[in-house]
Design a protein around this motif. Structure first.
Motif, PDB file in Angstrom:
ATOM      1  N   UNK A 249       0.880  -1.169   0.120  1.00 16.12           N
ATOM      2  CA  UNK A 249       0.097   0.249   0.061  1.00 16.12           C
ATOM      3  C   UNK A 249       0.968   1.252   0.004  1.00 16.12           C
ATOM      4  N   UNK A 250       0.290   2.259  -0.033  1.00 16.97           N
ATOM      5  CA  UNK A 250       1.173   3.733   0.027  1.00 16.97           C
ATOM      6  C   UNK A 250       1.703   3.684   1.191  1.00 16.97           C
ATOM      7  N   UNK A 251       0.871   3.366   2.032  1.00 13.64           N
ATOM      8  CA  UNK A 251       0.969   3.465   3.785  1.00 13.64           C
ATOM      9  C   UNK A 251       2.636   3.091   3.791  1.00 13.64           C
ATOM     10  N   UNK A 252       2.398   1.264   3.214  1.00 18.32           N
ATOM     11  CA  UNK A 252       3.499   0.629   3.184  1.00 18.32           C
ATOM     12  C   UNK A 252       5.036   1.957   2.585  1.00 18.32           C
ATOM     13  N   UNK A 253       4.693   2.345   1.299  1.00 17.16           N
ATOM     14  CA  UNK A 253       5.610   2.941   0.787  1.00 17.16           C
ATOM     15  C   UNK A 253       6.218   3.937   1.333  1.00 17.16           C
ATOM     16  N   UNK A 254       5.260   4.870   2.007  1.00 17.99           N
ATOM     17  CA  UNK A 254       5.231   5.888   3.446  1.00 17.99           C
ATOM     18  C   UNK A 254       6.592   5.638   4.706  1.00 17.99           C
ATOM     19  N   UNK A 255       6.476   4.610   5.470  1.00 19.71           N
ATOM     20  CA  UNK A 255       6.383   4.173   6.055  1.00 19.71           C
ATOM     21  C   UNK A 255       8.290   3.447   5.969  1.00 19.71           C
ATOM     22  N   UNK A 256       8.342   3.339   4.827  1.00 18.25           N
ATOM     23  CA  UNK A 256       9.783   2.589   3.794  1.00 18.25           C
ATOM     24  C   UNK A 256      10.994   3.826   3.858  1.00 18.25           C
ATOM     25  N   UNK A 257       9.965   4.999   3.437  1.00 15.46           N
ATOM     26  CA  UNK A 257      11.085   6.187   2.753  1.00 15.46           C
ATOM     27  C   UNK A 257      11.058   7.182   4.400  1.00 15.46           C
ATOM     28  N   UNK A 258       9.754   7.486   5.227  1.00 17.40           N
ATOM     29  CA  UNK A 258      10.579   7.303   5.775  1.00 17.40           C
ATOM     30  C   UNK A 258      12.184   7.119   6.938  1.00 17.40           C
ATOM     31  N   UNK A 259      12.021   5.786   6.584  1.00 10.90           N
ATOM     32  CA  UNK A 259      13.959   4.965   6.972  1.00 10.90           C
ATOM     33  C   UNK A 259      14.637   5.497   6.602  1.00 10.90           C
ATOM     34  N   UNK A 260      14.523   5.286   4.833  1.00  9.67           N
ATOM     35  CA  UNK A 260      15.914   5.743   3.893  1.00  9.67           C
ATOM     36  C   UNK A 260      15.832   7.140   4.306  1.00  9.67           C
ATOM     37  N   UNK A 261      15.316   8.042   4.895  1.00  9.48           N
ATOM     38  CA  UNK A 261      15.301   9.579   4.955  1.00  9.48           C
ATOM     39  C   UNK A 261      15.904   9.573   6.697  1.00  9.48           C
ATOM     40  N   UNK A 262      16.125   8.571   7.205  1.00  6.36           N
ATOM     41  CA  UNK A 262      16.417   8.768   8.556  1.00  6.36           C
ATOM     42  C   UNK A 262      17.713   7.934   8.642  1.00  6.36           C
ATOM     43  N   UNK A 263      18.122   7.118   7.774  1.00  5.10           N
ATOM     44  CA  UNK A 263      19.581   6.757   6.983  1.00  5.10           C
ATOM     45  C   UNK A 263      20.167   7.463   5.967  1.00  5.10           C
ATOM     46  N   UNK A 264      20.843   7.577   6.578  1.00  2.00           N
ATOM     47  CA  UNK A 264      22.024   8.527   6.091  1.00  2.00           C
ATOM     48  C   UNK A 264      22.590   7.227   5.135  1.00  2.00           C
ATOM     49  N   UNK A 265      23.147   7.384   3.196  1.00  5.28           N
ATOM     50  CA  UNK A 265      23.549   6.856   2.175  1.00  5.28           C
ATOM     51  C   UNK A 265      24.629   6.058   3.119  1.00  5.28           C
ATOM     52  N   UNK A 266      24.866   4.326   3.192  1.00  2.00           N
ATOM     53  CA  UNK A 266      26.070   3.927   3.472  1.00  2.00           C
ATOM     54  C   UNK A 266      27.697   4.132   2.503  1.00  2.00           C
ATOM     55  N   UNK A 267      27.047   4.643   1.081  1.00  5.44           N
ATOM     56  CA  UNK A 267      28.551   4.863   0.177  1.00  5.44           C
ATOM     57  C   UNK A 267      28.047   5.964  -0.894  1.00  5.44           C
ATOM     58  N   UNK A 268      29.142   6.294  -0.947  1.00  5.65           N
ATOM     59  CA  UNK A 268      29.068   7.772  -1.601  1.00  5.65           C
ATOM     60  C   UNK A 268      28.966   7.257  -2.980  1.00  5.65           C
ATOM     61  N   UNK A 269      29.216   8.512  -4.086  1.00  5.42           N
ATOM     62  CA  UNK A 269      28.694   7.936  -5.271  1.00  5.42           C
ATOM     63  C   UNK A 269      29.655   7.436  -5.999  1.00  5.42           C
ATOM     64  N   UNK A 270      29.963   6.864  -6.968  1.00  8.81           N
ATOM     65  CA  UNK A 270      31.291   5.759  -7.427  1.00  8.81           C
ATOM     66  C   UNK A 270      32.004   7.400  -7.748  1.00  8.81           C
ATOM     67  N   UNK A 271      33.347   6.474  -7.622  1.00 10.28           N
ATOM     68  CA  UNK A 271      34.494   7.030  -7.962  1.00 10.28           C
ATOM     69  C   UNK A 271      35.116   7.060  -8.864  1.00 10.28           C
TER      70      UNK A 271
END
Length: 384
Positions: free
Chosen positions: A362-384
């Motif tokens: 559902x859309x609620x599931x998508x927003x729950x995951x979106x919040x989790x992604x926003x709280x977690x900084x990317x664990x890797x930078x862009x390709x070097x």
């Protein structure tokens, strides 16, 4: 004329970028989980995975983290990888990858995601984490390095190498998957970004081949202009649709989205979409997509059409000049805000939801995951 400068450039670039491949990013340590390549039980030793491979297998959510986010028991996500130093040839590296898939029981998961990587072996950490959050860890992702060089150099200098490597990996994993009883196979997904998208497309002669091989969903992000399948679909697009956002066969199997925000992706993909789903995410301002030698002496359709999305209305086509302007942009294409240029990090979640939503999503599931992604900084930078 004899390619001396060309070969010298590639050799010099390899000497510059190869040393980084032996290093490990600060804070990254060898995984101990059975489900990860590079772990003590792995057939792919930690010190052979390369800089980007070590980032990939050591990162991502744990089963405990997934349970906290999704509120139900989760599985430890599987991440399989082979680096250039894992074996001497593509064939040998693929053999290691297949052994790793067998060792980790990857074929018992809900989804198996094949990931042809970019030039250095980079896998977008947001794309990987988003998929694992969506499937609560009941997933396996597999990638393989084929070069030391950043994608923009590999694309300019040795794109055939990426295409051959991607084709071989996809065909080999598909062949092993096809041997399984249909009722015991995972759903087969394919993901590729930038040169990884081009490498993945090389495995298919034409669009129907994707469905024929049994893929459930395909997410291709920022495909280079020279990508044969993407280019063929764009040239043969439905009459009246723009080059920057074409439609093909009224979107029955493949769709295109400018991916400026979640709402736009949802709008582009919310119509009934049965069977295999193939989605291209492409920004109008992404030079990787629109750069071509054709720009030297021909005005492209995307510079005839009214400006779309985030492309500036002041851009004009000039013989030779525009070619070099767009070429110069390639070297800095990822160092721009998300949602522009070659930076697609914030679009990955919505791309996955469009092509491979779990049952009952559902859309609620998508927003729950979106919040989790926003709280977690990317664990890797862009390709070097």
């Amino acid at each position: 004329v004899n390619g001396v400068l060309y070969r010298g450039f590639l050799a010099g670039a390899s000497r510059v970028f190869q040393p980084q491949n032996t290093t490990t990013r600060e804070g990254v340590s060898q995984p101990t989980e059975f489900e990860r390549s590079g772990s003590p039980e792995s057939f792919a030793p930690w010190d052979t995975l390369g800089f980007q491979g070590r980032n990939f297998v050591a990162a991502g959510p744990s089963a405990e983290e997934l349970e906290q986010i999704n509120g139900r028991p989760a599985k430890e996500p599987i991440r399989v990888y082979a680096g250039l130093q894992t074996a001497d040839t593509d064939e040998q590296r693929i053999a290691v990858v297949l052994s790793e898939l067998q060792r980790t029981h990857a074929f018992d998961r809900k989804v198996l995601v094949i990931v042809p990587t970019t030039g250095t072996g980079w896998v977008n950490p947001v794309a990987a984490r988003a998929l694992e959050l969506i499937y609560n860890g009941d997933s396996a992702m597999v990638g393989m390095q084929y070069s030391y060089l950043p994608s923009w150099i590999s694309f300019l200098g040795d794109r055939e190498k990426s295409m051959n490597s991607g084709r071989m990996m996809i065909n080999a994993i598909h062949a092993r998957w096809e041997q399984l009883p249909p009722e015991h196979r995972p759903e087969l997904l394919l993901y590729g970004e930038s040169l990884g998208s081009m490498a993945g497309q090389a495995a298919f002669g034409w669009l129907p081949d994707i469905a024929r091989m049994g893929f459930t969903g395909v997410l291709w992000v920022g495909p280079p202009y020279a990508s044969q399948l993407w280019r063929g679909l764009t040239v043969r697009r439905d009459p009246g649709t723009p080059e920057v956002q074409p439609r093909y066969d009224n979107g029955r199997t493949v769709r295109f989205s400018n991916a400026v925000d979640a709402g736009e992706i949802a709008s582009d993909t919310d119509q009934p979409w049965e069977g295999t789903r193939v989605l291209f995410l492409q920004h109008p301002s992404d030079p990787i997509i629109w750069w071509s030698t054709d720009l030297l002496f021909s005005r492209p359709d995307w510079l005839v059409e009214p400006p779309a999305g985030d492309r500036t209305a002041s851009m004009r086509w000039y013989p030779i000049i525009t070619f070099w302007q767009v070429a110069a942009d390639i070297t800095n294409a990822s160092s721009v805000p998300a949602g522009h240029g070659h930076n697609y990090g914030e679009s990955m979640l919505d791309g996955w939801v469009a092509v491979a939503p779990p049952d009952g999503w559902t859309r609620d599931d998508t927003e729950r995951v979106r919040i989790a992604l926003q709280k977690t900084a990317a664990e890797d930078g862009p390709e070097n």
